[in-house]
Design an enzyme around this catalytic site. Sequence first.
Site, PDB file in Angstrom:
ATOM      1  N   SER A  70       0.936  -1.410   0.018  1.00  0.00           N
ATOM      2  CA  SER A  70       0.023  -0.129   0.179  1.00  0.00           C
ATOM      3  C   SER A  70       0.913   1.433  -0.034  1.00  0.00           C
ATOM      4  O   SER A  70       1.847   1.217   0.655  1.00  0.00           O
ATOM      5  CB  SER A  70      -1.053   0.036   1.435  1.00  0.00           C
TER       6      SER A  70
ATOM      7  N   TYR B 117      -2.652  -1.206  10.352  1.00  0.00           N
ATOM      8  CA  TYR B 117      -2.652  -1.425   8.684  1.00  0.00           C
ATOM      9  C   TYR B 117      -1.235  -1.346   8.104  1.00  0.00           C
ATOM     10  O   TYR B 117      -0.807  -2.301   7.538  1.00  0.00           O
ATOM     11  CB  TYR B 117      -3.814  -0.911   8.328  1.00  0.00           C
TER      12      TYR B 117
END
Length: 232
Positions: free
Chosen positions: A137, A150
């Site tokens: 990401s 995350y």
Amino acid sequence: MADRTVLITGATGNLGRAVAEAFSKEGARLALVGSRKESIERAYGGLAAEHLALAADLSDANAAAGVVAEVEGAFGRIDAVCAIAGAFDMGGPVHVAPPELAARMMTVNVATMVNVVRAAVPGMIARKSGKIVTVGSTAALKGAAGMGAYTASKSAVMRLTETMAAELRGDGINVNCVLPSTIDTPENRAAMPKADFSKWVKPAELAAVVAFLCSDGAKAMHGALVPVVGLV
């Protein structure tokens, strides 16, 4: 990708379905893995006979090994692994986020990938050929307030990708990672209704990059972290 076998985890999600469609158009045999039988049947109920759909908890190393063994038994080999399975959870500040959140993010984003790769790599080494694509990401390129668990898990995916690339390149195996920004999905639109959706990366656009990384055109790429960000 004609006559090649591609194993796709997280195959029932928005990105997983887009990746499956991209490879299907290129003539690949698909091994589609989801976490629940019901969701697999709903997404791929009319699947052609040359493909395979399986339900498994990939956080269980034995279950992941069983999936790989079944795919290899059905198709003879696995040419590419697209480790799409994962999840996002903001979680809140590190000092107030529940302890189980970090464990869950590491399980769903990291362990599922590692378990499948661990089982698939020996066959690739034996054939001196293989492609592995993971999903990191852009948010995990640095820490971000309110999403520590995350970003930590996706950062781990990115570092493991680089590590595996260094370990496996001599065996003819390419390991690379795509780094999406916000993906244009119904869930993200519902969560951020005031955003400019036109700037988000589309699942099909991201899937096209995944497909390229599994192609012969990417044979010189090892350990790349490829941003796929749309107009954000």
